[in-house]
Design a protein around this motif. Structure first.
Motif, PDB file in Angstrom:
ATOM      1  N   GLY A   1       0.795  -1.221   0.000  1.00 48.42           N
ATOM      2  CA  GLY A   1       0.000   0.000   0.000  1.00 48.42           C
ATOM      3  C   GLY A   1       0.827   1.269   0.000  1.00 48.42           C
ATOM      4  N   ALA A   2       2.160   1.144  -0.143  1.00 52.45           N
ATOM      5  CA  ALA A   2       3.048   2.308  -0.052  1.00 52.45           C
ATOM      6  C   ALA A   2       3.468   2.795  -1.435  1.00 52.45           C
ATOM      7  CB  ALA A   2       4.277   1.968   0.775  1.00 52.45           C
ATOM      8  N   VAL A   3       3.477   4.111  -1.611  1.00 56.79           N
ATOM      9  CA  VAL A   3       3.968   4.684  -2.874  1.00 56.79           C
ATOM     10  C   VAL A   3       5.471   4.886  -2.814  1.00 56.79           C
ATOM     11  CG1 VAL A   3       1.786   5.827  -3.406  1.00 56.79           C
ATOM     12  CG2 VAL A   3       3.546   7.067  -2.109  1.00 56.79           C
ATOM     13  N   ALA A   4       6.022   4.997  -1.600  1.00 60.21           N
ATOM     14  CA  ALA A   4       7.465   5.202  -1.452  1.00 60.21           C
ATOM     15  C   ALA A   4       7.939   4.540  -0.174  1.00 60.21           C
ATOM     16  CB  ALA A   4       7.799   6.701  -1.422  1.00 60.21           C
ATOM     17  N   GLY A   5       9.234   4.218  -0.151  1.00 55.46           N
ATOM     18  CA  GLY A   5       9.865   3.650   1.041  1.00 55.46           C
ATOM     19  C   GLY A   5      11.069   4.493   1.398  1.00 55.46           C
ATOM     20  N   ILE A   6      11.203   4.846   2.671  1.00 57.03           N
ATOM     21  CA  ILE A   6      12.282   5.744   3.082  1.00 57.03           C
ATOM     22  C   ILE A   6      13.274   5.005   3.982  1.00 57.03           C
ATOM     23  CG2 ILE A   6      10.995   6.615   5.082  1.00 57.03           C
ATOM     24  CD1 ILE A   6      12.210   9.396   4.450  1.00 57.03           C
ATOM     25  N   HIS A   7      14.545   5.323   3.788  1.00 60.32           N
ATOM     26  CA  HIS A   7      15.625   4.648   4.500  1.00 60.32           C
ATOM     27  C   HIS A   7      16.753   5.657   4.652  1.00 60.32           C
ATOM     28  CE1 HIS A   7      19.079   1.925   5.077  1.00 60.32           C
ATOM     29  NE2 HIS A   7      18.208   1.048   5.510  1.00 60.32           N
ATOM     30  N   SER A   8      17.303   5.808   5.868  1.00 61.47           N
ATOM     31  CA  SER A   8      18.211   6.941   6.078  1.00 61.47           C
ATOM     32  C   SER A   8      19.497   6.613   6.822  1.00 61.47           C
ATOM     33  CB  SER A   8      17.469   8.053   6.831  1.00 61.47           C
ATOM     34  OG  SER A   8      16.875   7.554   8.012  1.00 61.47           O
ATOM     35  N   MET A   9      19.872   5.352   6.909  1.00 56.45           N
ATOM     36  CA  MET A   9      21.114   5.018   7.601  1.00 56.45           C
ATOM     37  C   MET A   9      22.320   5.411   6.759  1.00 56.45           C
ATOM     38  SD  MET A   9      22.463   1.321   8.974  1.00 56.45           S
ATOM     39  CE  MET A   9      24.188   1.099   9.407  1.00 56.45           C
ATOM     40  N   ILE A  10      23.257   6.108   7.376  1.00 59.38           N
ATOM     41  CA  ILE A  10      24.507   6.455   6.700  1.00 59.38           C
ATOM     42  C   ILE A  10      25.380   5.216   6.603  1.00 59.38           C
ATOM     43  CG2 ILE A  10      26.605   7.857   6.837  1.00 59.38           C
ATOM     44  CD1 ILE A  10      24.992   9.953   8.331  1.00 59.38           C
ATOM     45  N   ASP A  11      25.965   4.988   5.436  1.00 61.22           N
ATOM     46  CA  ASP A  11      26.829   3.832   5.195  1.00 61.22           C
ATOM     47  C   ASP A  11      26.107   2.521   5.497  1.00 61.22           C
ATOM     48  OD1 ASP A  11      28.921   5.369   4.300  1.00 61.22           O
ATOM     49  OD2 ASP A  11      29.953   5.442   6.221  1.00 61.22           O
TER      50      ASP A  11
END
Length: 467
Positions: free
Chosen positions: A358-368
């Motif tokens: 049901g998601a239009v986008a997925g966000i992920h923010s871990m550096i390296d």
């Protein structure tokens, strides 16, 4: 009489180390003689963390069972409620991996020696040395022919070799990386470098020396592996520089559920754009950055566009993760987006698939981020990825497919907010085109690909040892 007592104390003091070493050697010899010659034991102290590492564990167990049914598969775990049946059921329910037979279980009582809370200071070296003690318990209870580390405890490898095991590992992330050393040298504040240390030249110098010494130790113990599998180009680069065993280092991309997720329709409900974030509630996953970026995007949102929702989906390993989750919930209210943010803790695999669908986008923010299984899952499910512009996502995953952009890379709150707005402002045709390209790209990291590459990597070790 006093002189005699003093002499006895002196003799005892001098002979104790020799007695201890002889006892230790005798115990190891006994364990080696009673070694289970047809067994693979997986060192995975946390079998309930719900992350990508646990998926690799179960896919690895299944691959061994499929390719070498003569080998007994054993799991070392510190979860006392784990049983062969419950672990087999967990592999199916949480990850969609059906084992050919339940693994044997060896329970470990000394897991506290690798827990972060045990070492308020010098956590990295403390956990590493603690892992040796935990591995000692594991190998004394059950000594296999093949010792397989799937959790990144490289300091256990020399001990496993002393016990006569062939050492295989799957490394998701180096315990220390050259990037970490560079950040300390440059006095950059991050989750692995406290701001108070970064501000002090003297403390930064001391920490730099500590990191360099630890890096040398890590390189030595890592080189004891007979086979080192790594999960990405970024990890491979660091491991080859630190361990210096390039001929025994193989890149095997982790198993991502691309086949099941690719069956989801690419069309998504238009009335409420859902943006999903799948990650354990750990500090390095930078959930707060995602929340702040979402808040900025909401404030910049065009009046005629539908208001999106941010869905945090993850697991908690301990009370510290629980506290981070609680802080996120409070921060959402503070940023006045509490009604637009949803939290899902320890969801089943079925519910995860439903949310991804049901998601239009997925966000992920871990550096390296060493690889980024959740980024691949977004792409396979048809959700456009918004990932950090570093390491795995940049080098292996969010790349063009047949000349078509597959997602967005960002580094700070503003860039993440802009990427969120770009996805929401896309026409349906444009979104479907990008989502389709992302799905094709995700096919490169399928469970089938992992199974094939994994078996090809371990066969020489398993077959050579069985001769």
């Amino acid at each position: 009489m006093a002189n005699g007592s003093l002499l006895l104390v002196l003799i005892s003091f001098l002979t104790f180390p020799l007695t201890f070493l002889l006892t230790l050697a005798s115990h190891i010899v006994h364990c080696r003689r009673n070694r289970h010659r047809s067994a693979v034991a997986f060192f995975h102290p946390y079998t309930n963390d719900g992350g990508g590492g646990e998926r690799v564990l179960w896919c690895a167990v299944k691959a061994i069972q499929d390719d070498r049914p003569d080998l007994l598969c054993v799991v070392y775990t510190g979860d006392h409620d784990a049983s062969p049946r419950s672990l087999s059921a967990r592999a199916t329910d949480r990850f969609g991996v059906t084992l050919l037979a339940p693994p044997e279980v060896v329970h470990l009582d000394k897991r506290k020696w690798i827990e972060e809370s045990t070492y308020p200071r010098f956590t990295m070296i403390g956990q590493s040395l603690g892992s040796i003690y935990l591995a000692w318990e594991a190998l004394c209870k059950f000594t296999p022919q093949f010792y397989f580390d799937t959790s990144g405890y490289a300091f256990t490898y020399p001990l496993a070799r002393v016990f006569g095991c062939k050492v295989i590992c799957y490394t998701h992330y180096p315990t220390i990386s050259l990037d970490m050393i560079s950040r300390v040298r440059d006095r950059s504040s991050m989750y692995n470098n406290d701001a108070s240390i970064a501000r002090s030249g003297w403390l930064s110098l001391c920490k730099l020396v500590y990191y360099r010494v630890f890096g040398w130790m890590y390189g030595f113990v890592g080189s004891c592996a007979h086979l080192a599998m790594v999960n990405s180009s970024w990890t491979q680069s660091h491991i080859e520089q630190l361990w210096r065993i390039p001929d025994r280092t193989k890149r095997v991309y982790p198993p991502c559920d691309t086949s099941g997720l690719q069956e989801l329709p690419l069309e998504r409900p238009a009335e409420t754009p859902n943006i999903i974030s799948v990650a354990q509630f750990r500090p390095e996953k930078a959930h707060l950055l995602q929340l702040e970026a979402f808040s900025v995007a909401i404030n910049k949102l065009d009046a005629e566009l539908p208001r999106p929702k941010l869905q945090f989906v993850g697991s908690c390993r301990n009370k510290f993760d629980e506290e981070r989750l609680q802080h996120l919930q409070e921060k959402a209210i503070e940023l006045k987006v509490g009604g637009d943010v949803q939290f899902y803790k320890n969801v089943t695999y079925r519910d995860l698939v439903r949310l991804l669908g049901g998601a239009v986008a997925g966000i992920h923010s871990m550096i390296d981020e060493h690889f980024g299984i959740s980024v691949v899952e977004y792409m396979a499910a048809g959700a456009i990825p918004i990932a950090h512009n570093s390491a795995g996502p940049r080098m292996d995953i969010v790349l063009e497919e047949d000349g078509q952009q597959t997602g967005f890379l960002a580094q700070n709150v503003e860039q993440y907010a802009d990427a969120i707005l770009k996805v929401i402002r896309m026409s349906e045709t444009e979104r479907l085109k990008m989502a389709a390209a992302a799905r094709r790209r995700a096919g490169r990291f399928s469970g089938q690909r992992f199974d094939e590459d994994f078996k090809a990597a371990v066969r020489p070790i398993l077959n050579l040892a069985s001769r």
